[in-house]
Scaffold this motif. Structure first.
Motif, PDB file in Angstrom:
ATOM      1  N   THR A 157      11.747  17.850  12.964  1.00  0.00           N
ATOM      2  CA  THR A 157      11.576  18.812  11.873  1.00  0.00           C
ATOM      3  C   THR A 157      12.841  19.658  11.703  1.00  0.00           C
ATOM      4  O   THR A 157      13.714  19.670  12.581  1.00  0.00           O
ATOM      5  CB  THR A 157      10.378  19.737  12.139  1.00  0.00           C
ATOM      6  N   PRO A 158      12.937  20.385  10.615  1.00  0.00           N
ATOM      7  CA  PRO A 158      14.104  21.269  10.416  1.00  0.00           C
ATOM      8  C   PRO A 158      14.157  22.444  11.392  1.00  0.00           C
ATOM      9  O   PRO A 158      15.207  23.087  11.506  1.00  0.00           O
ATOM     10  CB  PRO A 158      13.925  21.776   8.980  1.00  0.00           C
ATOM     11  N   LEU A 159      13.060  22.717  12.076  1.00  0.00           N
ATOM     12  CA  LEU A 159      13.056  23.823  13.023  1.00  0.00           C
ATOM     13  C   LEU A 159      13.997  23.518  14.193  1.00  0.00           C
ATOM     14  O   LEU A 159      13.957  22.432  14.762  1.00  0.00           O
ATOM     15  CB  LEU A 159      11.638  24.061  13.552  1.00  0.00           C
ATOM     16  N   ASP A 160      14.825  24.488  14.515  1.00  0.00           N
ATOM     17  CA  ASP A 160      15.782  24.325  15.610  1.00  0.00           C
ATOM     18  C   ASP A 160      15.288  25.134  16.813  1.00  0.00           C
ATOM     19  O   ASP A 160      15.539  26.336  16.908  1.00  0.00           O
ATOM     20  CB  ASP A 160      17.169  24.797  15.169  1.00  0.00           C
ATOM     21  N   LEU A 161      14.573  24.478  17.712  1.00  0.00           N
ATOM     22  CA  LEU A 161      14.029  25.155  18.876  1.00  0.00           C
ATOM     23  C   LEU A 161      15.045  25.141  20.022  1.00  0.00           C
ATOM     24  O   LEU A 161      15.749  24.147  20.210  1.00  0.00           O
ATOM     25  CB  LEU A 161      12.731  24.481  19.334  1.00  0.00           C
ATOM     26  N   PRO A 162      15.108  26.213  20.798  1.00  0.00           N
ATOM     27  CA  PRO A 162      16.026  26.218  21.956  1.00  0.00           C
ATOM     28  C   PRO A 162      15.642  25.140  22.960  1.00  0.00           C
ATOM     29  O   PRO A 162      14.458  24.874  23.191  1.00  0.00           O
ATOM     30  CB  PRO A 162      15.833  27.629  22.545  1.00  0.00           C
ATOM     31  N   LEU A 163      16.655  24.539  23.565  1.00  0.00           N
ATOM     32  CA  LEU A 163      16.414  23.484  24.543  1.00  0.00           C
ATOM     33  C   LEU A 163      15.518  23.962  25.677  1.00  0.00           C
ATOM     34  O   LEU A 163      14.599  23.250  26.107  1.00  0.00           O
ATOM     35  CB  LEU A 163      17.756  22.987  25.106  1.00  0.00           C
ATOM     36  N   ASN A 164      15.777  25.166  26.164  1.00  0.00           N
ATOM     37  CA  ASN A 164      15.020  25.670  27.308  1.00  0.00           C
ATOM     38  C   ASN A 164      13.589  26.073  26.964  1.00  0.00           C
ATOM     39  O   ASN A 164      12.831  26.436  27.862  1.00  0.00           O
ATOM     40  CB  ASN A 164      15.755  26.863  27.928  1.00  0.00           C
ATOM     41  N   LEU A 165      13.228  25.994  25.693  1.00  0.00           N
ATOM     42  CA  LEU A 165      11.845  26.263  25.328  1.00  0.00           C
ATOM     43  C   LEU A 165      10.919  25.158  25.826  1.00  0.00           C
ATOM     44  O   LEU A 165       9.753  25.404  26.163  1.00  0.00           O
ATOM     45  CB  LEU A 165      11.714  26.410  23.805  1.00  0.00           C
ATOM     46  N   TYR A 166      11.425  23.935  25.882  1.00  0.00           N
ATOM     47  CA  TYR A 166      10.589  22.825  26.360  1.00  0.00           C
ATOM     48  C   TYR A 166      11.150  22.162  27.614  1.00  0.00           C
ATOM     49  O   TYR A 166      10.445  21.428  28.291  1.00  0.00           O
ATOM     50  CB  TYR A 166      10.391  21.771  25.262  1.00  0.00           C
ATOM     51  N   ARG A 167      12.416  22.400  27.951  1.00  0.00           N
ATOM     52  CA  ARG A 167      12.974  21.876  29.197  1.00  0.00           C
ATOM     53  C   ARG A 167      12.976  22.998  30.232  1.00  0.00           C
ATOM     54  O   ARG A 167      13.950  23.716  30.407  1.00  0.00           O
ATOM     55  CB  ARG A 167      14.402  21.365  28.971  1.00  0.00           C
ATOM     56  N   ASN A 168      11.852  23.137  30.920  1.00  0.00           N
ATOM     57  CA  ASN A 168      11.714  24.258  31.850  1.00  0.00           C
ATOM     58  C   ASN A 168      10.685  23.921  32.931  1.00  0.00           C
ATOM     59  O   ASN A 168      10.188  22.800  33.008  1.00  0.00           O
ATOM     60  CB  ASN A 168      11.309  25.533  31.087  1.00  0.00           C
ATOM     61  N   GLY A 169      10.365  24.927  33.737  1.00  0.00           N
ATOM     62  CA  GLY A 169       9.431  24.710  34.839  1.00  0.00           C
ATOM     63  C   GLY A 169       8.001  24.505  34.412  1.00  0.00           C
ATOM     64  O   GLY A 169       7.204  23.919  35.155  1.00  0.00           O
ATOM     65  N   ILE A 170       7.660  24.966  33.226  1.00  0.00           N
ATOM     66  CA  ILE A 170       6.269  24.882  32.767  1.00  0.00           C
ATOM     67  C   ILE A 170       5.967  23.510  32.169  1.00  0.00           C
ATOM     68  O   ILE A 170       4.947  22.893  32.487  1.00  0.00           O
ATOM     69  CB  ILE A 170       5.975  25.992  31.737  1.00  0.00           C
ATOM     70  N   PHE A 171       6.846  23.030  31.302  1.00  0.00           N
ATOM     71  CA  PHE A 171       6.553  21.809  30.543  1.00  0.00           C
ATOM     72  C   PHE A 171       7.181  20.545  31.116  1.00  0.00           C
ATOM     73  O   PHE A 171       6.846  19.444  30.675  1.00  0.00           O
ATOM     74  CB  PHE A 171       7.007  21.984  29.091  1.00  0.00           C
ATOM     75  N   VAL A 172       8.102  20.674  32.076  1.00  0.00           N
ATOM     76  CA  VAL A 172       8.717  19.491  32.683  1.00  0.00           C
ATOM     77  C   VAL A 172       8.438  19.439  34.181  1.00  0.00           C
ATOM     78  O   VAL A 172       7.843  18.490  34.693  1.00  0.00           O
ATOM     79  CB  VAL A 172      10.243  19.450  32.432  1.00  0.00           C
ATOM     80  N   GLU A 173       8.884  20.484  34.876  1.00  0.00           N
ATOM     81  CA  GLU A 173       8.792  20.460  36.339  1.00  0.00           C
ATOM     82  C   GLU A 173       7.347  20.523  36.830  1.00  0.00           C
ATOM     83  O   GLU A 173       6.949  19.743  37.704  1.00  0.00           O
ATOM     84  CB  GLU A 173       9.582  21.626  36.936  1.00  0.00           C
ATOM     85  N   TYR A 174       6.570  21.461  36.307  1.00  0.00           N
ATOM     86  CA  TYR A 174       5.201  21.629  36.815  1.00  0.00           C
ATOM     87  C   TYR A 174       4.350  20.371  36.651  1.00  0.00           C
ATOM     88  O   TYR A 174       3.670  19.966  37.616  1.00  0.00           O
ATOM     89  CB  TYR A 174       4.509  22.815  36.148  1.00  0.00           C
ATOM     90  N   PRO A 175       4.320  19.722  35.480  1.00  0.00           N
ATOM     91  CA  PRO A 175       3.460  18.542  35.362  1.00  0.00           C
ATOM     92  C   PRO A 175       3.763  17.473  36.420  1.00  0.00           C
ATOM     93  O   PRO A 175       2.836  16.920  37.037  1.00  0.00           O
ATOM     94  CB  PRO A 175       3.752  18.035  33.945  1.00  0.00           C
ATOM     95  N   TYR A 176       5.034  17.186  36.639  1.00  0.00           N
ATOM     96  CA  TYR A 176       5.376  16.141  37.611  1.00  0.00           C
ATOM     97  C   TYR A 176       5.217  16.628  39.050  1.00  0.00           C
ATOM     98  O   TYR A 176       4.783  15.875  39.925  1.00  0.00           O
ATOM     99  CB  TYR A 176       6.795  15.644  37.359  1.00  0.00           C
ATOM    100  N   ALA A 177       5.572  17.888  39.304  1.00  0.00           N
ATOM    101  CA  ALA A 177       5.382  18.425  40.655  1.00  0.00           C
ATOM    102  C   ALA A 177       3.899  18.458  41.010  1.00  0.00           C
ATOM    103  O   ALA A 177       3.514  18.176  42.159  1.00  0.00           O
ATOM    104  CB  ALA A 177       5.987  19.829  40.756  1.00  0.00           C
TER     105      ALA A 177
END
Length: 332
Positions: A157-177
């Motif tokens: 989409t045209p929305l420019d979200l910050p990388l760290n909004l979805y690449r972080n401990g909540i949405f990446v690290e926690y699910p796999y950990a």
């Protein structure tokens, strides 16, 4: 566990390769397919391994000491890498914000601290083992899909979200950990025999790898050659990482492979610094960057151990001399 140490080293090699491609701008069809199809799983699988190992730490009641040691190590490495990243920050507030999400490749450590805090909260607040497992699995799946959705919004989409909004401990690290934590708990309860044998697992892993390469090929055809890529398909990404870890757990490796676990830490912490040094010297070929990215941290680690050994020897000799001078019979 030798198989886990070997897996950590394999994943660390993948991280070195990925950063060599990105820093050296070695973009090609082959690197795109290999990177987006297979190496992209390195960081999530690292998180899976971290959660797996944290299970034993949690059972021993060592969660808070682990968090303090990890936080100290994270801040120390942020300080070591400060000349690389801190000059890009405008003021103290931006520096503190960068420390929260993690600068450079150290974002993994910052995210892991958050992930472990979340797992520890579930373990503490939900004492019933069955309910605890349901919470961990349900929240892991929900948060992984949420992160993939946010990444999809940013990409499609045209929305420019910050990388760290979805690449972080909540949405990446926690699910796999959390998945790694659950896998360790399952093995602790039922042993390893509930898992399929090594051959079926490696065959399944080959199939999943082919599917991931196909996913990367479709991405390449649809969006072209670029470091940016659409979000992974969460079920396939999770299945690949979990199957890889289970396949490694089914291997009976010799004890010397335990050394690979420590080498993987050296590669993770030091490779980025070595690659930047290679870039400044004009050593930008893929082969040179990979060789230096692996050999450099290993040699620096060996040099550090040698220096530390000499310092300890000097301190022991000085202590022995002081004690000798303090003895009454020394003056006779």
């Amino acid at each position: 566990m030798p198989s886990i140490d070997a897996l950590k080293f394999l994943l660390a090699l993948g991280v070195v390769w990925a950063h060599s491609v990105l820093i050296g701008q070695h973009f090609s069809t082959a690197t795109y397919l290999f990177g987006q199809g297979l190496v992209r799983a390195a960081v999530p699988t690292f998180a899976l391994v971290s959660g797996f190992l944290f299970h034993a730490t949690s059972r021993r009641g060592r969660t808070w000491p682990w968090l303090m040691i990890m936080t100290f190590a994270y801040l120390m490495w942020c300080l070591i890498y400060a000349p690389v990243w801190i000059l890009d920050e405008h003021d103290l507030l931006h520096v503190l914000g960068r420390l929260v999400v993690g600068p450079l490749h150290l974002w993994y450590m910052a995210a892991l601290i958050v992930a472990v805090l979340m797992i520890a909260a579930v373990v503490r607040l939900i004492p019933d083992p069955l309910a605890q497992r349901r919470w961990l699995l349900g929240s892991a799946v929900a948060l992984l899909f949420t992160g993939a959705t946010l990444q999809g919004i940013d990409f499609f989409t045209p929305l420019d979200l910050p990388l760290n909004l979805y690449r972080n401990g909540i949405f990446v690290e926690y699910p796999y950990a959390a998945l790694g934590f659950l896998l360790a708990a399952k093995i602790q309860r039922d042993g390893r025999n509930w898992m399929p044998g090594a051959l079926p697992l490696w065959l399944l892993l080959g199939l999943l790898a082919a599917l991931r390469l196909g996913e990367a090929w479709l991405s390449l055809r649809a969006f072209g050659l670029s470091p940016a890529a659409p979000p992974e398909f969460p079920p396939l990404a999770m299945a690949f990482s979990v199957t890889l870890m289970m396949a490694m757990l089914r291997l009976d490796l010799p004890d010397w492979t335990r050394r690979l676990g420590k080498l993987s830490m050296a590669l993770y912490f030091l490779h980025y610094l070595v690659l930047l040094g290679a870039l400044s010297l004009g050593l930008t070929s893929m082969g040179a960057m990979m060789v230096l990215g692996v050999a450099g941290p290993v040699l620096l680690t060996l040099l550090g151990r040698l220096l530390w050994r000499e310092v300890r020897r000097f301190l022991r000799q000085r202590q022995d001399t002081d004690e000798a001078w303090a003895r009454p019979d020394w003056r006779r």
